[in-house]
Each structure stands twice: as C-alpha cells, then as structure tokens.
Motif scaffolding. Sequence first.
Motif, PDB file in Angstrom:
ATOM      1  N   GLN A   1      -6.713  -3.386  -0.146  1.00 65.18           N
ATOM      2  CA  GLN A   1      -7.475  -3.031   1.053  1.00 65.18           C
ATOM      3  C   GLN A   1      -8.426  -4.175   1.444  1.00 65.18           C
ATOM      4  OE1 GLN A   1      -6.878  -0.153   2.837  1.00 65.18           O
ATOM      5  NE2 GLN A   1      -8.058  -1.340   4.331  1.00 65.18           N
TER       6      GLN A   1
ATOM      7  N   ALA B   1       0.613   6.540  -7.815  1.00 63.77           N
ATOM      8  CA  ALA B   1      -0.747   7.100  -7.854  1.00 63.77           C
ATOM      9  C   ALA B   1      -0.935   8.065  -9.011  1.00 63.77           C
ATOM     10  CB  ALA B   1      -1.038   7.804  -6.518  1.00 63.77           C
TER      11      ALA B   1
ATOM     12  N   ASP C   1      -5.670   2.490  -8.789  1.00 61.06           N
ATOM     13  CA  ASP C   1      -6.866   2.550  -7.930  1.00 61.06           C
ATOM     14  C   ASP C   1      -7.458   1.166  -7.711  1.00 61.06           C
ATOM     15  OD1 ASP C   1      -7.484   2.341 -10.572  1.00 61.06           O
ATOM     16  OD2 ASP C   1      -9.272   3.617 -10.466  1.00 61.06           O
TER      17      ASP C   1
ATOM     18  N   ILE D   1       2.330   1.579  -3.577  1.00 58.69           N
ATOM     19  CA  ILE D   1       1.415   2.007  -4.655  1.00 58.69           C
ATOM     20  C   ILE D   1       1.197   3.519  -4.632  1.00 58.69           C
ATOM     21  CG2 ILE D   1      -0.852   1.888  -3.508  1.00 58.69           C
ATOM     22  CD1 ILE D   1      -1.797   0.333  -5.972  1.00 58.69           C
ATOM     23  N   ASP D   2       1.482   4.139  -3.472  1.00 59.18           N
ATOM     24  CA  ASP D   2       1.386   5.598  -3.423  1.00 59.18           C
ATOM     25  C   ASP D   2       2.347   6.234  -4.421  1.00 59.18           C
ATOM     26  OD1 ASP D   2      -0.536   5.486  -1.497  1.00 59.18           O
ATOM     27  OD2 ASP D   2       0.849   5.738   0.185  1.00 59.18           O
TER      28      ASP D   2
ATOM     29  N   LEU E   1       0.832  -1.204   0.000  1.00 63.85           N
ATOM     30  CA  LEU E   1       0.000   0.000   0.000  1.00 63.85           C
ATOM     31  C   LEU E   1       0.868   1.256   0.000  1.00 63.85           C
ATOM     32  CD1 LEU E   1      -2.830  -1.059   2.480  1.00 63.85           C
ATOM     33  CD2 LEU E   1      -3.081  -0.485   0.057  1.00 63.85           C
TER      34      LEU E   1
ATOM     35  N   ARG F   1      -5.196  -0.749  -5.322  1.00 61.76           N
ATOM     36  CA  ARG F   1      -5.392  -0.314  -3.943  1.00 61.76           C
ATOM     37  C   ARG F   1      -6.641  -0.942  -3.332  1.00 61.76           C
ATOM     38  NH1 ARG F   1      -3.378   3.911  -1.336  1.00 61.76           N
ATOM     39  NH2 ARG F   1      -2.620   4.850  -3.261  1.00 61.76           N
TER      40      ARG F   1
END
Length: 633
Positions: A228, A132, A221, A128-129, A125, A224
């Motif tokens: 999650q 973005a 997206d 992956i930022d 996570l 993510r």
Amino acid sequence: MFKPLPMQRAALFMLSDDAPLAALTLAERGVFNPETTHLSANDLPEFPGESYRELYRSARSRLDKTLAHCSALKDELPMPAPRLVSEPELAALDEWLRAVWTECSKCQEGLRHFEEERKHIDQLLRAIDNFAALDIDLGLLVGSRRFIDVQIGTVPVAHVARLREALGIADYLVRPFLEIEGLTHLVVAGAAGKEDEARGVLQAAGWRAIEIPLELRERPDKARRDLQQRLDKVLEETDLQCRVIENTQKEFNDRLIEAQQVLAMVAPYAELGEALRARGGLVGIGGWVPRVDVASLRTALEERFDKRFVLSVRDPRPEERLQVPSVMRHVWFLRPIVQLVKTYGVPRYGEIDPTLLFAITFIAMYGMMFGDVGHGLSIALLGLALRKRLRQFTRFVVAIGLSSASFGLAYGSVFGYEEWLHPLWMSPLTDPTRMLTLALYWGIGFIVLTTLLNIRNRLADGDWEKALLDRGGLAGLLFYLGLLYAGFRYASGAEVGWLEGLVVLVPYAVIVGHIWHENAVSLGERILIVVIEGFETVVKYISNTLSFLRVAAFSLNHVALAIAVFTLAGMLDTAGHWITVVLGNVFIIGFEGAIVAIQVLRLEYYEGFSRFYSGDGREFRPLTLALGSPGKT
C-alpha cells in the motif's frame, strides 16, 4: 450538379526560385490537384526541393506525435497570412520539434512506467487476499529445508478429503486455508525424506503448486502495508508526472500553434512531390484544374508573378479518362448526401453524379415507408437537438423527418392514431393492393431510369458495345420493357401472341449473343456461361423489380406496429395505457426508423448504384492551406 466538373490538364512553368511561392499561390486558390506523372522526365529530369521535403516530413511527424501528447491544441485555429518559409527556418523548427518531442516522450515514458507499476501492485494486492488466512511469514513456505518439507498449492475441492487421508499415511499434515472457484488452497507439511511419496499423491489429486511472488514472502499484513505504501508513492509520482505534462503543454502551447501554422505554409511546396520537376533554373508543375477555375487561377498567378510564368491547359485525352480527378460541387443542402455517395465510391470523370438522384429518392422512399406526422416531426426535432453531434448531417435527418411527416399527412397518421387526422390520400391498410401496385410502379420507374443512366455512362466512356448490347444497356432495357409489356398483357387477360414474344426474345437474343461474344473461352465453358448469365439476366430484372415491394410493405408494417402498440395499451389501465403508447412510439421511432433507413440505403446501393455507377473515380485533392496534417486536408 449532374456530373463532375469538366477538368483541364495544366502545366505551370516558371523560375526555380519562384516555385515555393507558386505552390503557396496554388494552395491559396485551392483548385490545383498536383499530378505526379504529367511532365516529361526527358525535358525536366530533376526533382528540386528534396531536402526541403525531407525536413517537412520529419517536422510534420514530430509535430503530429507531439500534438497527440499535447491534446489541448486544436485544428480549428486561425490561419495567418501566408508567407514563404526558408529551408534554414524549417530546419530550425524541425530541430526544436525534436527537442520538444524528446521532452514529451520522456513524460509519456514516465507515465507508462508508473501505470505498469500500479497495475503490478494491484495484482499483488489481489493475490495477497488469497493468503490472508495464513498468519505466518509466507517466506517460510518457499524453498527446501533440511528436516521438513513444506508445499503450498491447490487441488479440486472434491479431492481434499482423500488427499488428507492419503498424505496422513505418510505423516503429512494438510491445512486448507481458502476455497475459491472450485479449488481449495492448501499447505502440506511433513518430515523431510518422503517428498517422492508425497509428490505422487499430490499429482494424483490434481495438485498445482502456487508460486509466491518475492514481494509477498513475509507476513501477509506486513506485505499488504508495504504494498500500500508502494502504491501511494506510485500514485504520487503519477500526479507529479501529470503536472509536469500539464506545465509542458502550457510552456509549448503557443510555439506549437506557431509550428502548425508554419508547417501549413510549408506543406503546399513539400506536397508537390514528383509533380515538381526541373532543369537548371526552370521548373514545371503538373496537375489538374477545374475548367471553371482556370481563369481565376491565371489571374492570381499574374498578380503575384506578373509575366514570369507560363500556364498551359488542355482538355483530358480519352486515354486519360480514368486518371482525371472528379470534382463534385453541390449546394449546401446536398453536401451530407455527397458523403453517403462517397461511401459507395467517387464518380468516375464524366460519369453521372448520383448525389441529386440519391437525395430525392432516399428522402421520398423514407417518407413513403415511414409516413407519420408525429414520428416524422420527432425525427426532425431530434436532428435539430443533436445538430452539434450530427453537424452537416443535421439537414439530412431533418429532411427525412419532414418527408415522413408529409407522407403522414397523406396517410392521416399521427403517432399511430389514424382517427386524429383526415388523410389527404388514404391510410395504407385501407387498400394494401393499391400500395403494392404503386410500389411496383415506383420500382419499374427506378430501374428504367438507372438503366438509362448506365447507357449514358457507357456512351460517355466510349464503350458502345456495352451501351447497346449488354444486359445493362439498351438491349437490357428493351428486354425489360418487353417483359413488362408481355406480363401486363398476360395479367390483364389479353391475348399473348407473336408480338409479345418478339419484343421479349429479340433483345434477349442480343444479350445472349453479346455474352457469347465477350467470353472467348472453350465451347463448353462458353455454353455454360451463356446459360448461367442468360438465366441470371431474367431473374435479376424480376427480383430487382420485386425488391421495391418493400416500399409498400414497410408502410403497411408501420401501421401494423402502431396497431400492435395500441392493442397492448388497450389491455392496461389508464397509466399503463399511456406508458405503453409512449414507449411503443419511442420504439417505433428508434427501431423501425433505423431499419427503414437501412432498407432505403440498400435499395439505393444495390438496386440503383450497382446498375449505373462504377464509383471507381479519383477524388480531387487540391493543394490547400490547412493546419491539419495532409491526411486531414
């Protein structure tokens, strides 16, 4: 109180069938320390109970691991009435503990797996930022293609412009999408067939390719959202596993308590080890018992075995002196002091136990160096407030606080205020020379006392040579006293003549002669050793004496710190004045109080214990009935 209790070497003989019950009886009394090498291997060559001991070790290990898993269980559980535990019962318990630990280890393994999975998802996570800003399927940036070359990586920020120009010549496109920690993240793309040309440019610019994890090879997206969902599932599984562990603890709690109690009753027989020897139906148990407890132990054995045993005891032989365990029994007030003494070492059998001397001198010196009614009472109250955390050390903290308060009355100091209380004696700053002189006298008395104790300990060891001729023995003491006498005569302006020289040089010659005698090496080395150690003897006595000047120095320092606080407070308005006074006193209590404690401990260990205390004794470890593992008993 002044030395370890006199001990007796004991040998208990009885029938083999009675041995487990005898071990239980010895543990109930708590006065028998098993000795592994006491009994004759020729007379009693067998070691009974090996399988029993092996089962105990296995069960104990499994129980300890399980208890680490089921932390709800405590050692402070009540101990039931002692009873014998048969080998089949112990084997069944061991098997049950094996099954419990298997169950528990599965839970632990499950938790560990879920924790690793959670950390992995957290890393993804965070990763992956970085992507973005790229609203594309990240899978398109991975692998080779027929008509287009696409790469993703980083270069230093300063190289981006030149890289763009250089790659532009090769018809490559450069798309920066993130800057972080001096690096720019880039996507470069160009027609296939020019990879070699582009690769050279990228290397020259400090290019580092980015590996896109498999889980991120789709649109950011969507990746993510998938991660999650995966994290939520892991957290749910972790909660489920925690409930399983909680239920497991509740399910096994009572039986685990019972297992602790059973193993506590098994432990005495299992821990006899090689102290238990046998021949046929006869067993012998060797060990040490305090002389004062022999009669009560014999009575306990008679009550349980009538005449079916023989208990023989004798005094330790001189050659056994270093093997004899030391028993230190003190009144309740001195028990925390014993722990501080043990940090230096356990007294050798027959050696002076320094606990009482340590308690008196430590508490007295702390009060001398930190004399203040307010600060002392604050330390005492703080000790009482923290009694649950300090436990048995509470009374020690209260004692040094009261000592500080008592000397505060003598100095007339309350939270640094010298005018609130008329001193019973004097404030240290009114006559620093007097304070330093008294500290010097205190140090001389301390060194003389500890040297006398060293002479006594060497005599108890039968080492007459060191007791009389060594620098820490009688010769050293006479040399020190002679040095003080000559120094006093010189300082007072009296004539220093042959008598003063005689009282210094005669014992010094004895010391040097002893050093020469005990170092049987070549002539050159012997001369060098004598010169160095002879010089060290003089320096050590002088420096050790001067070390005690810190007793006066810290009492002066304490007053000086208070003056500094009040000077700062006097420069502020009313509110600032009182805030400074309060914070200054808190600082003095916490910081200077701790430093004084360390300095006193240093004087005790280095100037005191190192002179007379070997601390290489063996601690008395009797068989006992306790719920903890053997290491905790």
